[in-house]
Scaffold this active site. Structure first.
Site, PDB file in Angstrom:
ATOM      1  N   ALA A  66       0.868  -1.174   0.000  1.00  0.00           N
ATOM      2  CA  ALA A  66       0.000   0.000   0.000  1.00  0.00           C
ATOM      3  C   ALA A  66       0.906   1.225   0.000  1.00  0.00           C
ATOM      4  CB  ALA A  66      -0.887  -0.020   1.236  1.00  0.00           C
ATOM      5  N   GLY A 111       0.642  -5.086   0.884  1.00  0.00           N
ATOM      6  CA  GLY A 111      -0.535  -5.157   0.019  1.00  0.00           C
ATOM      7  C   GLY A 111      -0.271  -5.928  -1.269  1.00  0.00           C
ATOM      8  N   GLU A 114      -0.787  -9.413  -0.427  1.00  0.00           N
ATOM      9  CA  GLU A 114      -2.229  -9.593  -0.163  1.00  0.00           C
ATOM     10  C   GLU A 114      -3.044  -9.658  -1.453  1.00  0.00           C
ATOM     11  OE1 GLU A 114      -2.178  -6.256   2.662  1.00  0.00           O
ATOM     12  OE2 GLU A 114      -3.196  -7.583   4.078  1.00  0.00           O
ATOM     13  N   GLU A 134       4.411  -4.907   7.172  1.00  0.00           N
ATOM     14  CA  GLU A 134       3.656  -3.813   7.796  1.00  0.00           C
ATOM     15  C   GLU A 134       4.098  -3.540   9.223  1.00  0.00           C
ATOM     16  OE1 GLU A 134       2.345  -6.316   6.060  1.00  0.00           O
ATOM     17  OE2 GLU A 134       0.802  -5.577   4.685  1.00  0.00           O
TER      18      GLU A 134
HETATM   19  N1  DAK Z   1       4.637   3.116  -0.836  1.00  0.00           N
HETATM   20  C1  DAK Z   1       5.024   4.271  -1.429  1.00  0.00           C
HETATM   21  N2  DAK Z   1       6.149   4.390  -2.149  1.00  0.00           N
HETATM   22  C2  DAK Z   1       6.933   3.298  -2.276  1.00  0.00           C
HETATM   23  C3  DAK Z   1       6.578   2.054  -1.680  1.00  0.00           C
HETATM   24  C4  DAK Z   1       5.363   1.981  -0.924  1.00  0.00           C
HETATM   25  N3  DAK Z   1       4.915   0.854  -0.383  1.00  0.00           N
HETATM   26  N4  DAK Z   1       7.548   1.179  -1.964  1.00  0.00           N
HETATM   27  C5  DAK Z   1       8.436   1.832  -2.718  1.00  0.00           C
HETATM   28  N5  DAK Z   1       8.074   3.117  -2.897  1.00  0.00           N
HETATM   29  C6  DAK Z   1       8.777   4.166  -3.640  1.00  0.00           C
HETATM   30  C7  DAK Z   1       9.987   4.660  -2.846  1.00  0.00           C
HETATM   31  O1  DAK Z   1       9.577   5.618  -1.902  1.00  0.00           O
HETATM   32  C8  DAK Z   1      10.843   5.252  -3.956  1.00  0.00           C
HETATM   33  O2  DAK Z   1      10.299   6.487  -4.310  1.00  0.00           O
HETATM   34  P1  DAK Z   1      11.319   7.762  -4.600  1.00  0.00           P
HETATM   35  O3  DAK Z   1      12.117   7.934  -3.381  1.00  0.00           O
HETATM   36  O4  DAK Z   1      12.134   7.294  -5.791  1.00  0.00           O
HETATM   37  O5  DAK Z   1      10.368   8.895  -4.924  1.00  0.00           O
HETATM   38  C9  DAK Z   1      10.583   4.323  -5.103  1.00  0.00           C
HETATM   39  O6  DAK Z   1       9.351   3.621  -4.826  1.00  0.00           O
HETATM   40  C10 DAK Z   1      11.656   3.264  -5.271  1.00  0.00           C
HETATM   41  O7  DAK Z   1      11.829   2.622  -4.021  1.00  0.00           O
HETATM   42  P2  DAK Z   1      13.271   2.443  -3.321  1.00  0.00           P
HETATM   43  O8  DAK Z   1      14.179   3.544  -3.698  1.00  0.00           O
HETATM   44  O9  DAK Z   1      13.009   2.199  -1.891  1.00  0.00           O
HETATM   45  O10 DAK Z   1      13.754   1.126  -4.048  1.00  0.00           O
HETATM   46  P3  DAK Z   1      14.756   0.011  -3.450  1.00  0.00           P
HETATM   47  O11 DAK Z   1      15.085  -0.894  -4.590  1.00  0.00           O
HETATM   48  O12 DAK Z   1      15.878   0.623  -2.702  1.00  0.00           O
HETATM   49  O13 DAK Z   1      13.865  -0.808  -2.389  1.00  0.00           O
HETATM   50  C11 DAK Z   1      11.838  -1.939  -1.608  1.00  0.00           C
HETATM   51  C12 DAK Z   1      12.761  -1.557  -2.825  1.00  0.00           C
HETATM   52  C13 DAK Z   1      10.588  -2.573  -2.131  1.00  0.00           C
HETATM   53  C14 DAK Z   1      12.597  -2.970  -0.730  1.00  0.00           C
HETATM   54  C15 DAK Z   1      11.559  -0.670  -0.775  1.00  0.00           C
HETATM   55  O14 DAK Z   1      11.052   0.316  -1.644  1.00  0.00           O
HETATM   56  C16 DAK Z   1      10.560  -0.899   0.307  1.00  0.00           C
HETATM   57  O15 DAK Z   1      10.882  -1.428   1.371  1.00  0.00           O
HETATM   58  N6  DAK Z   1       9.305  -0.440   0.070  1.00  0.00           N
HETATM   59  C17 DAK Z   1       8.260  -0.506   1.079  1.00  0.00           C
HETATM   60  C18 DAK Z   1       7.783  -1.914   1.231  1.00  0.00           C
HETATM   61  C19 DAK Z   1       6.727  -2.025   2.291  1.00  0.00           C
HETATM   62  O16 DAK Z   1       6.963  -1.753   3.469  1.00  0.00           O
HETATM   63  N7  DAK Z   1       5.543  -2.415   1.871  1.00  0.00           N
HETATM   64  C20 DAK Z   1       4.476  -2.600   2.766  1.00  0.00           C
HETATM   65  C21 DAK Z   1       3.720  -1.304   2.789  1.00  0.00           C
HETATM   66  S1  DAK Z   1       2.478  -1.335   4.019  1.00  0.00           S
HETATM   67  C22 DAK Z   1      -4.404  -0.722   5.439  1.00  0.00           C
HETATM   68  C23 DAK Z   1      -4.424  -1.092   4.139  1.00  0.00           C
HETATM   69  C24 DAK Z   1      -3.424  -1.813   3.616  1.00  0.00           C
HETATM   70  C25 DAK Z   1      -2.346  -2.168   4.387  1.00  0.00           C
HETATM   71  C26 DAK Z   1      -2.345  -1.830   5.723  1.00  0.00           C
HETATM   72  C27 DAK Z   1      -3.355  -1.099   6.255  1.00  0.00           C
HETATM   73  N8  DAK Z   1      -5.388   0.132   5.956  1.00  0.00           N
HETATM   74  C28 DAK Z   1      -6.021   0.982   5.019  1.00  0.00           C
HETATM   75  C29 DAK Z   1      -5.368   0.531   7.307  1.00  0.00           C
HETATM   76  C30 DAK Z   1      -1.176  -2.682   3.779  1.00  0.00           C
HETATM   77  C31 DAK Z   1      -0.003  -2.035   4.110  1.00  0.00           C
HETATM   78  C32 DAK Z   1       1.191  -2.146   3.347  1.00  0.00           C
HETATM   79  O17 DAK Z   1       1.227  -2.728   2.286  1.00  0.00           O
END
Ligand code: DAK
Length: 260
Positions: A66, A111, A114, A134
């Site tokens: 997400a 997400g 998911e 998360e």
């Molecule tokens: N959201 C927003 N931007 C993201 C993103 C994300 N999940 N993942 C990556 N990006 C963006 C980065 O910010 C970066 O943007 P710029 O800085 O270039 O503007 C760009 O994509 C490239 O990412 P990186 O520079 O970080 O790329 P790397 O190769 O170094 O790393 C990575 C790749 C996938 C390991 C890293 O980007 C990462 O850790 N991303 C976050 C992964 C993550 O934590 N995903 C889970 C998100 S939480 C709910 C509904 C749904 C959910 C929960 C609650 N409710 C409504 C309450 C679900 C939650 C989630 O999914």
């Protein structure tokens, strides 16, 4: 609806929805989820579409979760609204009367995992990465991860992934039953489409009944689930495709199915 964050195309009965925000690694914001709901609803309603494939654009990500930038300052009420939109969309994909395949071509985190879990099958590129991170940013899965993941891989491994927030590669995902097949990145889409084509030529009503029986029987007591299966199987005898399939078997030829 005009799509800004997804690509949608249909070819020979196979619909492909591609998440297309490569600069954010295809992270799901509420606009993208609304577009997915719209496109998936079209797939559900259109009898000419037999199979749905979900994938991500670029070679790095399926969906990296997400959208954290959009979520960081939302209220509880806004969070609930975003969750409900996601749940409505994913449950619709999970229960639509035709098969869906997630072709996971890179990061499928949070997400992203998911969304793939709501599909009937997951085909992964060798560079795919799965996980529910998360917890590392102060929340828990909000689009069904705490429910679908344990049902698919068992309670212990699901808890390891959700409580620990770790990531796993495609090979490990295959070993735990999260992924059905693993392919080199360059052949993922070709192999997924090949499998989708096989599904598209099968008798549509039987495919629908098989999916229905699995989905709605899974949480029932065994006697009730078996009864549901009997009803679903019996209904297949009302179709021309059943007559054709069995006739073709007896006549030692390939069947031609019409979906009737
Ligand atoms: N959201 C927003 N931007 C993201 C993103 C994300 N999940 N993942 C990556 N990006 C963006 C980065 O910010 C970066 O943007 P710029 O800085 O270039 O503007 C760009 O994509 C490239 O990412 P990186 O520079 O970080 O790329 P790397 O190769 O170094 O790393 C990575 C790749 C996938 C390991 C890293 O980007 C990462 O850790 N991303 C976050 C992964 C993550 O934590 N995903 C889970 C998100 S939480 C709910 C509904 C749904 C959910 C929960 C609650 N409710 C409504 C309450 C679900 C939650 C989630 O999914």
């Amino acid at each position: 609806m005009e799509y800004k964050n997804i690509l949608f195309k249909v070819d020979e009965g196979i619909a492909i929805i591609t998440f297309n925000r490569p600069k954010a690694l295809n992270a799901m914001n509420s606009e993208t989820m609304a577009e997915l709901l719209d496109a998936a609803t079209l797939c559900k309603k259109d009898d000419n579409i037999k199979v749905l494939i979900l994938t991500g654009s670029g070679d790095k990500a399926f969906v990296a979760g997400a959208d954290i930038a959009q979520m960081q300052n939302i209220t509880v009420a806004e969070g609930l609204k975003f969750m409900e939109l996601g749940h409505e969309t994913l449950r619709m994909i999970e229960t639509m009367p035709k098969p869906s395949i997630a072709a996971v071509n890179g990061f499928a985190l949070g997400g992203g995992t998911e969304i793939s879990l709501a599909c009937d099958m997951r085909f992964a590129a060798e560079n795919a990465v799965f996980g529910q991170p998360e917890i590392l940013i102060g929340i828990i899965p909000g689009w069904g991860g705490t429910q679908r993941l344990p049902r698919l891989v068992g309670m212990g491994i699901a808890k390891e992934l959700i409580l620990g927030g770790g990531q796993i590669n495609a090979q490990r995902a295959y070993e735990i039953g999260l992924v059905n097949k693993v392919f080199p990145p360059a052949s993922l889409m070709e192999e997924t489409k090949k499998f989708a084509k096989k599904l598209a030529f099968l008798p549509a009503f039987a495919v629908k009944m098989a999916k229905y029986s699995i989905n709605y029987g899974y949480d029932l007591a065994l006697d009730n689930a078996n009864r549901l299966e009997m009803e679903c199987c019996a209904q297949c005898f009302s179709t021309q495709d059943q007559k054709e399939g069995m006739k073709a078997f007896i006549e030692k030829r390939k069947p031609t199915y019409t979906g009737k």
